[in-house]
Scaffold this motif. Sequence first.
Motif, PDB file in Angstrom:
ATOM      1  N   PRO A  51       0.806  -1.213   0.000  1.00 18.86           N
ATOM      2  CA  PRO A  51       0.000   0.000   0.000  1.00 18.86           C
ATOM      3  C   PRO A  51       0.845   1.271   0.000  1.00 18.86           C
ATOM      4  N   THR A  72      -5.149   1.454   0.307  1.00 24.66           N
ATOM      5  CA  THR A  72      -6.000   0.282   0.084  1.00 24.66           C
ATOM      6  C   THR A  72      -6.489   0.169  -1.356  1.00 24.66           C
ATOM      7  N   ASN A  75      -5.673  -2.940  -3.334  1.00 26.92           N
ATOM      8  CA  ASN A  75      -6.362  -4.218  -3.162  1.00 26.92           C
ATOM      9  C   ASN A  75      -6.851  -4.784  -4.489  1.00 26.92           C
ATOM     10  N   GLY A  93     -10.400  -5.437   3.949  1.00 28.53           N
ATOM     11  CA  GLY A  93      -9.497  -5.471   2.794  1.00 28.53           C
ATOM     12  C   GLY A  93      -9.632  -6.780   2.035  1.00 28.53           C
TER      13      GLY A  93
END
Length: 144
Positions: A51, A72, A75, A93
């Motif tokens: 991240p 995030t 992801n 997540g």
Amino acid sequence: ASPEECSLALRLGGLLARNGFTVVCGGGSGVMEAVCRGAVEAGGAAIGILPGADPAGANPWVTIPIPTGMGTLRNRLVAITGSVLVAVGGRFGTLSEIAYALEAGHPVCAMGQWASIDGVTPVDSPEEALEFILERTGDPDAQY
């Protein structure tokens, strides 16, 4: 992550590496660190899509850190980099990664709380997860 989830992830990483797969994950602690450790200890590789912008943010078992600086938002990259997603525990997540993988048409299996999501195949062990992967890929040279 619970000790049980980390134990499952460690076993999964080893199984994947011994079957020629490269692990791709978020590169953090907990389950991510355990699956990377399992893969590396078995002679494989572990890619961490991070991240942050600093590769030093990866857990010590990541062999290929990919710093994104995306938080995030990374992801989605984690979820669609491989052809199959295996969820072991996790929080929101992980839930977002499951959604992204399903949206992309990738097969998803899960051990634990995410196994009841529509489109996710429940598996009870790392060995069942490996079976799930092999049945859908047949290609151990691909990255998962």
